[in-house]
Motif scaffolding. Structure first.
Motif, PDB file in Angstrom:
ATOM      1  N   PRO A  82       0.833  -1.207   0.000  1.00  0.00           N
ATOM      2  CA  PRO A  82       0.000   0.000   0.000  1.00  0.00           C
ATOM      3  C   PRO A  82       0.861   1.248   0.000  1.00  0.00           C
ATOM      4  CG  PRO A  82      -0.723  -1.565   1.687  1.00  0.00           C
ATOM      5  CD  PRO A  82       0.591  -2.051   1.180  1.00  0.00           C
ATOM      6  N   ALA A  83       0.308   2.343  -0.495  1.00  0.00           N
ATOM      7  CA  ALA A  83       1.022   3.616  -0.477  1.00  0.00           C
ATOM      8  C   ALA A  83       1.303   4.020   0.962  1.00  0.00           C
ATOM      9  CB  ALA A  83       0.188   4.693  -1.171  1.00  0.00           C
ATOM     10  N   GLN A  84       2.467   4.646   1.179  1.00  0.00           N
ATOM     11  CA  GLN A  84       2.894   5.127   2.494  1.00  0.00           C
ATOM     12  C   GLN A  84       2.817   4.013   3.550  1.00  0.00           C
ATOM     13  OE1 GLN A  84       0.725   8.773   3.319  1.00  0.00           O
ATOM     14  NE2 GLN A  84       2.109   9.933   2.013  1.00  0.00           N
ATOM     15  N   LEU A  88       3.066  -5.191   4.118  1.00  0.00           N
ATOM     16  CA  LEU A  88       2.114  -5.724   3.161  1.00  0.00           C
ATOM     17  C   LEU A  88       0.780  -6.013   3.847  1.00  0.00           C
ATOM     18  CD1 LEU A  88       4.433  -8.071   1.100  1.00  0.00           C
ATOM     19  CD2 LEU A  88       3.095  -6.167   0.196  1.00  0.00           C
ATOM     20  N   PRO A  89      -0.319  -5.950   3.112  1.00  0.00           N
ATOM     21  CA  PRO A  89      -1.635  -6.139   3.741  1.00  0.00           C
ATOM     22  C   PRO A  89      -1.894  -7.588   4.142  1.00  0.00           C
ATOM     23  CG  PRO A  89      -1.854  -5.891   1.365  1.00  0.00           C
ATOM     24  CD  PRO A  89      -0.409  -5.628   1.685  1.00  0.00           C
ATOM     25  N   ARG A 119       5.164  16.712   2.792  1.00  0.00           N
ATOM     26  CA  ARG A 119       4.801  15.617   3.704  1.00  0.00           C
ATOM     27  C   ARG A 119       4.958  14.242   3.073  1.00  0.00           C
ATOM     28  NH1 ARG A 119      -0.357  18.692   6.516  1.00  0.00           N
ATOM     29  NH2 ARG A 119       0.899  20.421   7.333  1.00  0.00           N
ATOM     30  N   ASP A 120       4.729  14.122   1.765  1.00  0.00           N
ATOM     31  CA  ASP A 120       4.886  12.821   1.122  1.00  0.00           C
ATOM     32  C   ASP A 120       6.336  12.360   1.200  1.00  0.00           C
ATOM     33  OD1 ASP A 120       3.822  10.614  -0.589  1.00  0.00           O
ATOM     34  OD2 ASP A 120       5.298  11.418  -1.989  1.00  0.00           O
ATOM     35  N   LEU A 121       7.280  13.240   0.879  1.00  0.00           N
ATOM     36  CA  LEU A 121       8.700  12.896   1.000  1.00  0.00           C
ATOM     37  C   LEU A 121       9.054  12.608   2.452  1.00  0.00           C
ATOM     38  CD1 LEU A 121      11.615  12.690  -0.089  1.00  0.00           C
ATOM     39  CD2 LEU A 121      11.802  15.174   0.211  1.00  0.00           C
ATOM     40  N   ALA A 122       8.526  13.411   3.367  1.00  0.00           N
ATOM     41  CA  ALA A 122       8.832  13.205   4.785  1.00  0.00           C
ATOM     42  C   ALA A 122       8.356  11.843   5.256  1.00  0.00           C
ATOM     43  CB  ALA A 122       8.186  14.306   5.616  1.00  0.00           C
ATOM     44  N   ILE A 123       7.148  11.451   4.869  1.00  0.00           N
ATOM     45  CA  ILE A 123       6.625  10.145   5.299  1.00  0.00           C
ATOM     46  C   ILE A 123       7.450   9.019   4.694  1.00  0.00           C
ATOM     47  CG2 ILE A 123       4.652   8.583   5.126  1.00  0.00           C
ATOM     48  CD1 ILE A 123       2.853  11.065   5.407  1.00  0.00           C
ATOM     49  N   SER A 124       7.880   9.186   3.430  1.00  0.00           N
ATOM     50  CA  SER A 124       8.756   8.175   2.828  1.00  0.00           C
ATOM     51  C   SER A 124      10.027   7.995   3.646  1.00  0.00           C
ATOM     52  CB  SER A 124       9.128   8.585   1.396  1.00  0.00           C
ATOM     53  OG  SER A 124       8.040   8.466   0.531  1.00  0.00           O
ATOM     54  N   ALA A 125      10.663   9.110   3.993  1.00  0.00           N
ATOM     55  CA  ALA A 125      11.906   9.035   4.761  1.00  0.00           C
ATOM     56  C   ALA A 125      11.661   8.448   6.144  1.00  0.00           C
ATOM     57  CB  ALA A 125      12.519  10.427   4.877  1.00  0.00           C
ATOM     58  N   LEU A 126      10.562   8.840   6.779  1.00  0.00           N
ATOM     59  CA  LEU A 126      10.235   8.303   8.104  1.00  0.00           C
ATOM     60  C   LEU A 126      10.021   6.790   8.041  1.00  0.00           C
ATOM     61  CD1 LEU A 126       7.759  11.041   9.373  1.00  0.00           C
ATOM     62  CD2 LEU A 126      10.024  10.564  10.313  1.00  0.00           C
ATOM     63  N   LEU A 127       9.270   6.339   7.045  1.00  0.00           N
ATOM     64  CA  LEU A 127       9.007   4.905   6.928  1.00  0.00           C
ATOM     65  C   LEU A 127      10.269   4.125   6.570  1.00  0.00           C
ATOM     66  CD1 LEU A 127       5.542   4.904   5.136  1.00  0.00           C
ATOM     67  CD2 LEU A 127       6.027   4.265   7.508  1.00  0.00           C
ATOM     68  N   ASP A 128      11.131   4.724   5.742  1.00  0.00           N
ATOM     69  CA  ASP A 128      12.411   4.067   5.442  1.00  0.00           C
ATOM     70  C   ASP A 128      13.227   3.895   6.721  1.00  0.00           C
ATOM     71  OD1 ASP A 128      11.819   3.888   2.767  1.00  0.00           O
ATOM     72  OD2 ASP A 128      13.121   5.522   2.133  1.00  0.00           O
ATOM     73  N   LEU A 129      13.257   4.937   7.535  1.00  0.00           N
ATOM     74  CA  LEU A 129      14.005   4.848   8.792  1.00  0.00           C
ATOM     75  C   LEU A 129      13.344   3.845   9.739  1.00  0.00           C
ATOM     76  CD1 LEU A 129      16.561   6.258   9.829  1.00  0.00           C
ATOM     77  CD2 LEU A 129      15.105   7.883  11.033  1.00  0.00           C
ATOM     78  N   SER A 425       9.984   2.911  -7.216  1.00  0.00           N
ATOM     79  CA  SER A 425       8.555   2.718  -7.486  1.00  0.00           C
ATOM     80  C   SER A 425       7.760   2.503  -6.213  1.00  0.00           C
ATOM     81  CB  SER A 425       8.363   1.517  -8.423  1.00  0.00           C
ATOM     82  OG  SER A 425       8.908   0.331  -7.836  1.00  0.00           O
ATOM     83  N   ALA A 426       8.432   2.046  -5.139  1.00  0.00           N
ATOM     84  CA  ALA A 426       7.767   1.842  -3.856  1.00  0.00           C
ATOM     85  C   ALA A 426       7.858   3.068  -2.948  1.00  0.00           C
ATOM     86  CB  ALA A 426       8.364   0.626  -3.142  1.00  0.00           C
ATOM     87  N   GLY A 427       8.495   4.131  -3.421  1.00  0.00           N
ATOM     88  CA  GLY A 427       8.577   5.356  -2.649  1.00  0.00           C
ATOM     89  C   GLY A 427       9.776   5.476  -1.746  1.00  0.00           C
ATOM     90  N   SER A 428      10.691   4.511  -1.790  1.00  0.00           N
ATOM     91  CA  SER A 428      11.863   4.549  -0.917  1.00  0.00           C
ATOM     92  C   SER A 428      13.003   5.330  -1.552  1.00  0.00           C
ATOM     93  CB  SER A 428      12.338   3.131  -0.587  1.00  0.00           C
ATOM     94  OG  SER A 428      11.528   2.539   0.398  1.00  0.00           O
ATOM     95  N   LEU A 429      13.881   5.837  -0.690  1.00  0.00           N
ATOM     96  CA  LEU A 429      15.070   6.566  -1.138  1.00  0.00           C
ATOM     97  C   LEU A 429      16.196   5.571  -1.393  1.00  0.00           C
ATOM     98  CD1 LEU A 429      14.565   9.352   1.476  1.00  0.00           C
ATOM     99  CD2 LEU A 429      14.754   9.814  -0.976  1.00  0.00           C
TER     100      LEU A 429
END
Length: 468
Positions: A82-84, A88-89, A119-129, A425-429
Motif C-alpha cells: 500500500p502507499a505510504q 504488506l496487507p 509531507r509525502d517525501l517526509a513520510i517516505s523518509a520516516l518509513l524508510d528509517l 517505485s515503492a517510494g523509498s530513497l
C-alpha cells in the motif's frame, strides 16, 4: 488471503557472517587511482568494463511480508505494498502494522510543522528509517545483503533524525547500543551485526565514526534536555570517555590530523582524507558544546574542561593549516573537491554559530556541488570518483543538509525536490541514481533517509522556532 511476494535473491540471513572481500566500489576506486600510477593495463580495462555494466537493482524497498519477516523486495513484489506503508496487507501478525501506525502517530506533531507539499517525501523518509530500525537495537544501513548491518557513522545520523522528530527515546537507545559494541580502546568496527553486536568481517575501523558519534550525543542530549523527561547523560559516560580519549590520543590532543584509514568511501587510503579530518573537527566541536552544557561531565570522565577546549583550538589550527589552507580538497594538499566538506555545515559549523570552532563559508559548498554534479542531477562522492557516473544519494542529501544549515534554502529545496523525484517505485530513497535517472542499488538507505529528515527539520521546524 496472504499476498505472495518475491524477495530479492541473495540476501543474507539476519545473523549471517559475510566473507571479507573487496567491494565493487573499492575495486573501481582503486582502478581509478591505478590509472595515474601504472597506465591502462588489463586490470584497469577489466575494471572499466565492470563499471560500464548497469548496477543491479538489489531492492526497491524493505517491508514486512506474509512470511512474518522484514524482506528486501523487488519491483514486482512491491506492487502489492500500500502507499505510504512498509507492511504488506493481510499479515497474520498484526504487530508490524500496529507498530508502523504508532510510529507515524508519534511523528504527527512534527509532520504538521511541514508544508503540505513536503509531507509525502517526509513520510517516505520516516518509513524508510522505521523499517530499518523497528525492533532492532540500532538502525541498519539497508536490508539487502551486505547492507544489513549497523554502521556507527550512519547510526549517528539516524539517532539525530529520530531525536528531531520527537523520538529521543529511540535515539538514546541507539547510542546505548553503540556504547555496548565499542571496543575498550574506543574504536568501532566498521559495521556490526545488530543481533550479535559482532563485526561480520575484518574491515578496518573507520575513524570518522568517533566524531560523528560525539556529534550525535551532543544533538540528542540537547533535544532530551528540552523535553519533559530528559535522559541522564551519565548513562553514556563509557561511550564519551572511550571516544574522547581515542580522538585526543590519536590527534595528539589536536596537534595532528587523524591517522590514515578508510572513510565513507570505504577504500584503502595512503593519506588522511577530508572524510576523516572533517568529522574529527565536528567531534571536537561537539565535545566543547557538551562541556558547556554539562559542567560536571569531565569530573565524571576524569578529564579537564580546559584541556578539552585547548585540544579543540589546537585541532582547529591543525585543520586550518592543512585542509583549509589548500582549498578543502579530499587530501590535505590535493585530491580535488569531496562531498565530505558538507559534514561541517551539516553539523552546525556555519558562520555566526556559537558552537562552531571552524565555520565553512557558503560559497565554498556551492563550488564543490558544481564540480561534483552528475548527469542525473545529484552528485558523486568526490572528484576522484572518476569511473562511476551515478549520483549517490548519501552525498547528495548530506550536501542538501549543509545548504539548509548555511541558510541557502533555495538550493536545499531543489535537492529535496530531486530526491523526491528519484525515489523508487515503492517510494523509498535509494543509494544511487544512474546517469539516465533511474534508481539502482539498494533501497531504502537509512543514511539518506536520516539526512532528508534532518534537512526538513532545519528548513521548516527549527528555523520557524528560532524566528518565533
Amino acid at each position: 488471503m496472504t499476498t505472495a511476494v518475491r524477495p530479492v535473491q541473495g540476501t543474507l540471513p539476519q545473523n549471517a557472517q559475510s566473507t571479507a572481500r573487496p567491494s565493487r566500489r573499492a575495486i573501481l576506486t582503486g582502478a581509478a587511482i591505478g590509472i595515474g600510477a601504472i597506465g591502462l593495463g588489463s586490470a584497469i580495462t577489466t575494471a572499466l568494463a565492470e563499471a560500464a555494466r548497469p548496477d543491479p537493482v538489489r531492492s526497491v524497498t524493505a517491508a514486512f511480508t506474509s512470511s512474518g519477516r522484514r524482506e528486501a523486495l523487488d519491483a514486482e513484489s512491491a506492487q502489492s505494498l500500500p502507499a505510504q506503508s512498509r507492511v504488506l496487507p493481510n499479515l497474520a501478525d498484526p504487530g508490524p502494522a500496529r507498530r508502523q501506525q504508532e510510529f507515524l502517530a508519534a511523528c504527527e506533531p512534527w509532520l504538521r510543522e511541514l508544508p503540505v507539499q513536503r509531507r509525502d517525501l517526509a513520510i517516505s523518509a520516516l518509513l524508510d528509517l522505521w523499517v530499518l530500525s523497528d525492533e532492532l537495537p540500532a538502525t541498519v544501513a539497508g536490508w539487502a545483503g551486505p547492507w544489513r548491518y549497523v554502521w556507527p557513522r550512519d547510526t549517528a545520523f539516524s539517532a539525530i533524525a529520530l531525536a528531531r522528530i520527537g523520538r529521543p527515546d529511540l535515539a538514546w537507545s541507539q547510542l546505548l547500543f553503540l556504547q555496548s559494541v565499542q571496543a575498550v580502546d574506543g574504536s568501532f568496527a566498521a559495521r556490526v551485526d545488530p543481533t550479535t553486536g559482532m563485526a561480520p568481517d575484518d574491515r578496518e575501523s573507520q575513524f570518522d565514526s568517533l566524531g560523528l558519534v560525539l556529534w550525535a550525543i551532543s544533538e540528542v542530549h540537547a533535544v532530551s534536555e528540552a523535553s519533559a523527561a530528559p535522559f541522564d547523560l551519565g548513562e553514556l559516560d563509557d561511550l564519551l570517555r572511550r571516544t574522547s580519549r581515542r580522538i585526543f590520543n590519536l590527534t595528539a590532543y589536536g596537534r595532528s590530523l587523524p591517522p590514515v584509514g578508510p572513510d565513507y568511501w570505504e577504500v584503502g587510503e595512503s593519506r588522511v582524507s577530508l572524510g576523516l579530518a572533517g568529522p574529527t573537527l565536528v567531534g571536537m566541536n561537539s565535545l566543547t558544546a557538551l562541556t558547556r552544557a554539562n559542567p560536571e561531565l569531565w569530573s565524571r570522565l576524569g578529564g579537564d574542561p580546559e584541556s578539552v577546549r585547548r585540544a579543540a583550538d589546537d585541532y582547529r589550527a591543525t585543520f586550518t593549516r592543512t585542509f583549509v589552507a589548500n582549498g578543502m580538497q579530499r587530501y590535505p594538499t590535493a585530491g580535488g573537491p569531496d562531498s565530505a566538506i558538507a559534514y561541517l555545515p551539516a553539523a552546525g559549523l556555519v558562520p555566526n554559530a556559537v558552537d562552531a570552532i571552524y565555520a565553512l563559508e557558503p560559497e565554498l559548498l556551492g563550488g564543490v556541488w558544481d564540480r561534483l554534479e552528475q548527469p542525473a542531477g545529484g552528485i558523486k562522492p568526490g572528484h576522484g570518483w572518476i569511473i562511476d557516473r551515478s549520483s549517490w544519494t548519501p552525498s547528495t542529501s548530506l550536501m542538501g543538509l549543509g545548504f539548509a544549515r548555511l541558510g541557502q534554502t533555495e538550493k536545499a529545496e531543489s535537492i529535496l525536490d530531486w530526491l523526491s523525484a528519484h525515489r523508487t517505485s515503492a517510494g523509498s530513497l535509494p543509494e544511487k541514481i544512474t546517469a539516465e535517472g533511474a534508481p539502482v542499488s539498494v533501497a531504502p538507505l537509512s543514511w539518506t533517509a536520516a539526512n532528508v529528515i534532518i534537512t526538513l527539520d532545519e528548513l521548516y521546524v527549527r528555523r520557524r522556532g528560532a524566528g518565533s
